[in-house]
Motif scaffolding. Sequence first.
Motif, PDB file in Angstrom:
ATOM      1  N   GLY A   1       0.828  -1.205   0.000  1.00 17.49           N
ATOM      2  CA  GLY A   1       0.000   0.000   0.000  1.00 17.49           C
ATOM      3  C   GLY A   1       0.856   1.246   0.000  1.00 17.49           C
ATOM      4  N   LEU A   2       1.946   1.214   0.768  1.00 14.89           N
ATOM      5  CA  LEU A   2       2.893   2.326   0.769  1.00 14.89           C
ATOM      6  C   LEU A   2       3.473   2.544  -0.617  1.00 14.89           C
ATOM      7  N   VAL A   3       3.872   1.460  -1.284  1.00 14.11           N
ATOM      8  CA  VAL A   3       4.453   1.579  -2.628  1.00 14.11           C
ATOM      9  C   VAL A   3       3.440   2.159  -3.603  1.00 14.11           C
ATOM     10  N   GLU A   4       2.187   1.713  -3.519  1.00 16.98           N
ATOM     11  CA  GLU A   4       1.158   2.254  -4.416  1.00 16.98           C
ATOM     12  C   GLU A   4       0.959   3.749  -4.183  1.00 16.98           C
TER      13      GLU A   4
ATOM     14  N   VAL B   1       1.583   5.342   6.897  1.00 14.78           N
ATOM     15  CA  VAL B   1       0.986   4.028   7.083  1.00 14.78           C
ATOM     16  C   VAL B   1       0.717   3.824   8.561  1.00 14.78           C
ATOM     17  N   LYS B   2      -0.548   3.558   8.883  1.00 18.33           N
ATOM     18  CA  LYS B   2      -0.924   3.307  10.274  1.00 18.33           C
ATOM     19  C   LYS B   2      -1.099   1.803  10.462  1.00 18.33           C
ATOM     20  N   ILE B   3      -0.270   1.206  11.328  1.00 20.45           N
ATOM     21  CA  ILE B   3      -0.427  -0.188  11.695  1.00 20.45           C
ATOM     22  C   ILE B   3      -0.797  -0.250  13.169  1.00 20.45           C
ATOM     23  N   SER B   4      -1.333  -1.387  13.596  1.00 22.10           N
ATOM     24  CA  SER B   4      -1.762  -1.486  14.987  1.00 22.10           C
ATOM     25  C   SER B   4      -0.557  -1.614  15.904  1.00 22.10           C
ATOM     26  N   ALA B   5      -0.754  -1.327  17.169  1.00 24.06           N
ATOM     27  CA  ALA B   5       0.339  -1.351  18.137  1.00 24.06           C
ATOM     28  C   ALA B   5       0.885  -2.754  18.330  1.00 24.06           C
ATOM     29  N   ARG B   6       0.061  -3.787  18.051  1.00 19.98           N
ATOM     30  CA  ARG B   6       0.540  -5.155  18.246  1.00 19.98           C
ATOM     31  C   ARG B   6       1.232  -5.731  17.012  1.00 19.98           C
ATOM     32  N   ASP B   7       1.182  -5.010  15.910  1.00 18.38           N
ATOM     33  CA  ASP B   7       1.823  -5.500  14.687  1.00 18.38           C
ATOM     34  C   ASP B   7       3.337  -5.421  14.800  1.00 18.38           C
ATOM     35  N   GLY B   8       3.985  -6.237  13.988  1.00 21.18           N
ATOM     36  CA  GLY B   8       5.437  -6.161  13.900  1.00 21.18           C
ATOM     37  C   GLY B   8       5.879  -4.928  13.131  1.00 21.18           C
ATOM     38  N   ARG B   9       7.187  -4.830  12.916  1.00 21.91           N
ATOM     39  CA  ARG B   9       7.742  -3.620  12.297  1.00 21.91           C
ATOM     40  C   ARG B   9       8.136  -3.858  10.842  1.00 21.91           C
ATOM     41  N   VAL B  10       7.513  -4.851  10.194  1.00 22.41           N
ATOM     42  CA  VAL B  10       7.898  -5.140   8.813  1.00 22.41           C
ATOM     43  C   VAL B  10       7.711  -3.910   7.931  1.00 22.41           C
ATOM     44  N   ALA B  11       6.559  -3.238   8.039  1.00 23.74           N
ATOM     45  CA  ALA B  11       6.287  -2.081   7.173  1.00 23.74           C
ATOM     46  C   ALA B  11       7.285  -0.962   7.425  1.00 23.74           C
ATOM     47  N   ALA B  12       7.636  -0.726   8.690  1.00 22.03           N
ATOM     48  CA  ALA B  12       8.591   0.336   8.998  1.00 22.03           C
ATOM     49  C   ALA B  12       9.985  -0.018   8.499  1.00 22.03           C
ATOM     50  N   LEU B  13      10.399  -1.269   8.684  1.00 24.06           N
ATOM     51  CA  LEU B  13      11.709  -1.688   8.188  1.00 24.06           C
ATOM     52  C   LEU B  13      11.747  -1.651   6.664  1.00 24.06           C
ATOM     53  N   PHE B  14      10.624  -1.995   6.043  1.00 22.22           N
ATOM     54  CA  PHE B  14      10.558  -1.919   4.583  1.00 22.22           C
ATOM     55  C   PHE B  14      10.735  -0.479   4.113  1.00 22.22           C
TER      56      PHE B  14
ATOM     57  N   LEU C   1      13.190   9.942  -1.375  1.00 21.71           N
ATOM     58  CA  LEU C   1      11.990   9.163  -1.081  1.00 21.71           C
ATOM     59  C   LEU C   1      11.606   9.201   0.388  1.00 21.71           C
ATOM     60  N   ALA C   2      12.588   9.326   1.282  1.00 22.05           N
ATOM     61  CA  ALA C   2      12.277   9.303   2.717  1.00 22.05           C
ATOM     62  C   ALA C   2      11.269  10.369   3.090  1.00 22.05           C
ATOM     63  N   ALA C   3      11.275  11.490   2.388  1.00 21.43           N
ATOM     64  CA  ALA C   3      10.350  12.584   2.714  1.00 21.43           C
ATOM     65  C   ALA C   3       8.901  12.237   2.403  1.00 21.43           C
ATOM     66  N   TYR C   4       8.669  11.110   1.739  1.00 19.24           N
ATOM     67  CA  TYR C   4       7.318  10.720   1.347  1.00 19.24           C
ATOM     68  C   TYR C   4       6.790   9.538   2.151  1.00 19.24           C
ATOM     69  N   MET C   5       7.518   9.079   3.201  1.00 21.88           N
ATOM     70  CA  MET C   5       7.153   7.836   3.875  1.00 21.88           C
ATOM     71  C   MET C   5       7.210   7.963   5.392  1.00 21.88           C
ATOM     72  N   ALA C   6       6.121   7.572   6.038  1.00 25.15           N
ATOM     73  CA  ALA C   6       6.103   7.435   7.491  1.00 25.15           C
ATOM     74  C   ALA C   6       5.283   6.199   7.843  1.00 25.15           C
TER      75      ALA C   6
END
Length: 841
Positions: A148-151, A161-174, A187-192
Amino acid sequence: MPTTDLTSETGAHYWFGQWMDADALPQALQGLGAHVDATLPRPFPLQALLAACDQLAQQLQARSGCYGALFEEACRTCPAEDAAAMLQAMAAMLARDAMQEKLRSELGSAHPGALQRRYPGRQYEAWAPCGCVVHVAPSNVFTAAAMGLVEGLMAGNVNVVKISARDGRVAALFAAALAAADPSGQLAAYMAVLRLPSSDQSALRQLFACADVVSAWGGEKAVAAVRALVPAHARLVTWGHKVSFGYLAADCLDDDTALEGFARDICRLDQQACSSPQTLMVETDTAGLHAVAARLAALLARVSPQIPGQAPDSAEQAEITTVLSVARCEAPLGLTAITEDPQGQWRIVLDTRPGLRPSPLFRTIWLKPVQRAQLAALLRPMRAWLQTCGLAAGLASMAPLTRVLLSAGVSRITRPGEMVDSYLGAPHDGVYALQQLARRVSVDGPPVLQHFGQLDALEPPQMLPAPRVPILDKSGFQSLETRDPHAGLVVRSGGSSGKVAYSSFRWADYHTQMAATADGMVAAGLDPATDRVMNLFAAGHLYGGFISFWTILEHLRVLQLPMALLPDYELIAEQIIEHQANTLVGVPPHLLALFTAQGERLRAWGGVKKIFYGGEPLSAAQERFLTEECGVALVRSAAYGSNDAGPMGYQCLHSGGTVHHLHTRLQTLEIVELERDAPVQGDAVGRLLFTPLARSAPRIERYEIGDMGRWVPGPCACGRQEPRFELLGRLGDVFKAGPLMNYRHFADTLGQRFGYAGPVQLHLQSDGPRTLLDIWVSDLWDERRSDAVVAELFASYEPLQCVAEAALPFVLRIRRVPDADFVRNAASGKLIHVCDHRAGA
């Protein structure tokens, strides 16, 4: 700057290139609007995104680089086998070819954010970002958050990108890995990525207040909760749970291949995909339904052990048990029947009542009788939740059943056995995802934009650094594997050596290149709204000239007269006048021969006002012949390109001779020194190295095209900021006869100083200790002027002055030669500029 060691990352949130602790989030959210306002006006680095995604795809496929950290984190929330499979699926989606195909399929262009002219009109259109997109990701599939972030990035948005507090950090590491792989550093300026519990309503309201789009995944309850927080100004895009089913038509009841396909669909992914079948509808009566159930059970018994599965957890098993218990209670009434695997791996619940029922999944399928006349009424109540139908139908039934299913709300029909499969560029849930995250914009500019096909050229181009690889020469190129299984077009070229060579292009790459070349012709002075163009390029024999310009002119929607390179100059002139063609495109020898043979007739008519040439440059004298003697108002290069590397440069109204603008959408250009691999200083002459950006296969990097040139400093009067370079002859035009000499100086002297417009060819020979340099010219040359040419060359050309000063054994002569005697490339017919007959040459 983003860090590259993912294993050392700490912090609850990834915030535009930095890791951030949870207590810093409230203050950061206060500055989100200002960050979005500062970021969006910048040109989005799309090429950098494609490069970064492709690099991550290679790392994930090779299980190197970022793979270890992502895999370890993914295993915290799902089994290792599932984590590995999902990372490989991400790799396939992130590959450059897949990303570009998605852009073309969903947004219609490999450069969707560029304001592109709608030929032959004057208006421009593009896909622009919506602004700030907040992705509310599901907790059960980590790929949804990452992709979804890539799209969102592909549409040019700032993404949170909002993930739940219990989720892992895959999206953030990605996101951190993507920023680390970004060659532009932008690109970093476009991603949180925020690990934010849904219970923190204050933070969510603050986040959604900055959103222009909220893209939410989840069931009805979760989506309803998000909808309640989304402000009125924001677009809400929902990706909820869907229901899919199979339909076995009466004319395929005995088709065991189709039934086995449904068995595979039931087992694959344990029905966890939205496209997995939950009900199999059969166009039959109750007796026929029992017969189908028996055959399906036999097929499931054979197929299921072949497909690895995952056991349900306690809650999921309880749901299965409940459904089966109710069905067993209804069995004595003749309503239901259950066929179950002894090991509990799969189960068929036959229900004689028509309809569509959600399944408890894990290889549990409802089997129901449904006549086609009932389909529309039965499906309509589920219209909002329908997705895929696996359809088994005969030829006579296919069209009417397809129409009924699509009108009832189904968005996707597939073959049995392929319900969970897809294809590059496929729509999702009846829409293109990228279009949900973008908006279509238009510009109708002032008359000053008449010669602009796209507006990107008015801003500094975003050019990626050249790859760090050795220079690829002609022999290296010819050794590349050029037989691309996905090629759509193969053309031939004589090549500078005379050896026949072939180049293949994928259709998408070809059309991208031709569209850019069309913009280049508009820059050079073609008016699609009023010009009438005769195409005189060579056709047939696998040559690409005619068909390329057919495509270019078709793209421009200009009137085209497809004449091709014919030797009947009288017929050509007749058709030019008959159809009022004011513009000719072709190769210089043919165009010059046409005006030599039919010049008086064409001058008397006076309608040919524009000529665009390709293949080889016109000399200054040849251009003067066309303009001063033949009445042509505009003479320009149609394109600078090759079969090997594609289009490389274009001219504008302020760039004549051999000066071209670089096609920055298509190429990266380096100019390196003649003797070593080092960038030239300033506007020094060097070798041209091209890296095509719109050439999928073979991948060509730092290709020595065989031409020399120099950068043209300073801004161009046309207003374009794409860099300019001047072609200064072929590398083969440089020869050593004592000092280094260049064919171009000899040809230019004859053309510019003496008005000679014919062919020029240099022949080098050895006569004992002497070097003989013969300049071949047409037998129409006035031999009385030869001594003056030789004197002028010795007086004006520094290498020849060095020869004279050093008293080297060197003879320079002018020779008149019949046109048929000139040495030409056997494959292409082009004049070979320098023929070196010396021993060892």
